[in-house]
Write an enzyme that holds these catalytic residues in place. Structure first.
Site, PDB file in Angstrom:
ATOM      1  N   ASP A  29       0.836  -1.211   0.000  1.00 53.51           N
ATOM      2  CA  ASP A  29       0.000   0.000   0.000  1.00 53.51           C
ATOM      3  C   ASP A  29       0.869   1.258   0.000  1.00 53.51           C
ATOM      4  OD1 ASP A  29      -1.769   2.065   0.314  1.00 53.51           O
ATOM      5  OD2 ASP A  29      -2.791   1.240   2.062  1.00 53.51           O
ATOM      6  N   HIS A  34      -0.056   8.044   2.478  1.00 51.25           N
ATOM      7  CA  HIS A  34       0.640   7.393   3.593  1.00 51.25           C
ATOM      8  C   HIS A  34       2.148   7.669   3.625  1.00 51.25           C
ATOM      9  CE1 HIS A  34      -3.071   5.370   4.243  1.00 51.25           C
ATOM     10  NE2 HIS A  34      -2.995   4.637   3.157  1.00 51.25           N
ATOM     11  N   ILE A  49      -0.664   9.995   6.727  1.00 44.12           N
ATOM     12  CA  ILE A  49      -1.375   9.227   7.767  1.00 44.12           C
ATOM     13  C   ILE A  49      -0.988   7.753   7.656  1.00 44.12           C
ATOM     14  CG2 ILE A  49      -3.299  10.884   7.828  1.00 44.12           C
ATOM     15  CD1 ILE A  49      -5.013   8.754   6.356  1.00 44.12           C
ATOM     16  N   GLY A  52      -4.576   2.511   7.623  1.00 45.99           N
ATOM     17  CA  GLY A  52      -5.545   2.026   8.619  1.00 45.99           C
ATOM     18  C   GLY A  52      -5.319   0.558   8.950  1.00 45.99           C
TER      19      GLY A  52
END
Lengths: 128, 145
Positions: A29, A34, A49, A52
């Site tokens: 990912d 990110h 960020i 998740g």
């Protein structure tokens, strides 16, 4: 290990600056939100960020550390309710809410250092 | 532009992922999980599983091979910079071991158009080389408008 209703356990993880990079490499990912703080700011996230699913993996680790057998965890679900930023500290508190028909239901409270829930509606099922 | 609800039910071609032992170790370290079930060959050999096993959430590593085509789907046309992960559900039916070949399929099970965002849910299902279901997952993504 006997699992009983009302039992609790805890865990915590510090999100170091490079965690999203490691997670990107391992998971594939590489979404720029990110790994690129400038991009994160541009799309209104206030910086890069954490993935998740990395936060979810931290939460799952608390459960498998508690059971001692990763194969006992049968289900985990959550809502990603707030972004996790670099240098955040994620704390996890698990509570067994029910034990029935060979399955324990566990509720996880997953918060950052300010007490904000970063995961919500976290439901886990563990084989007993 | 809203995501067209006509894509509910759309499926994506199966992908078979070979689970490498070193990949498991790489993933376990990335999630800061140093459980010897994932990292210690000797411990793993003596464990009830008899081999290095994958952390349960490793399901998203082989799952990603079916999520990527959804993200890149020109018909569905997601606005990726505005997409965030909303919810995740994972069910673990069989332990995944190093050396397994996991075949995953995916299907869009829901699309919702709301005022400020669209929601798309993708279900994945994975089987091992013995035909046994190892995991199921539902990814829910939110596209901010």
């Amino acid at each position: 290990m006997a699992i009983e209703k009302g039992q609790t356990f805890t865990g915590s993880e510090k999100v170091d600056k490079y965690r999203p990079i490691y997670y990107a490499g391992a998971s594939g990912d590489f979404n720029p939100i990110h790994i690129d703080p400038e991009f994160g700011k541009m799309v209104g996230l206030g910086g890069a960020i954490l993935q998740g699913l990395c936060t979810l993996a931290f939460a799952a680790k608390t459960v498998t550390d508690w059971t001692g057998d990763p194969g006992k965890m049968k289900k985990i679900k959550c809502r990603f309710s707030a972004p996790v930023m670099m240098e955040d500290t994620i704390s996890v508190e698990g509570t067994v809410t029910d034990v029935q028909a060979g399955r324990a239901r566990v509720n996880l409270k997953v918060i950052n250092q300010n007490g904000a829930e970063v995961l919500q509606k976290v439901e886990v099922e563990v084989e007993v | 532009m809203s995501i067209d609800t006509k894509f509910i039910g759309k499926t994506y071609p199966a992908y078979t992922y070979e689970v490498g032992k070193e990949k498991i170790k790489e993933y376990a370290k990335a999630i800061k999980n140093f459980d010897p079930h994932y990292l210690d060959d000797d411990f793993a050999k003596k464990s009830k599983y008899g081999a290095i096993i994958a952390p349960p959430t490793f399901a998203v590593v082989f799952g990603a091979y079916l999520i990527e085509p959804v993200f890149n789907d020109k018909e569905l046309n997601l606005n990726m910079p505005m997409v965030v992960h909303g919810e995740q559900e994972l069910e673990f039916l069989e332990v995944v071991k190093a050396g397994d070949a996991i075949t995953t399929t995916a299907k869009i099970i829901d699309i919702k158009n709301k005022e400020k965002l669209d929601v798309v849910s993708v279900e994945i299902m994975s089987r091992n080389q013995h035909g046994k279901e190892v995991s199921r997952g539902i990814y829910t993504f939110v596209e901010r408008k």
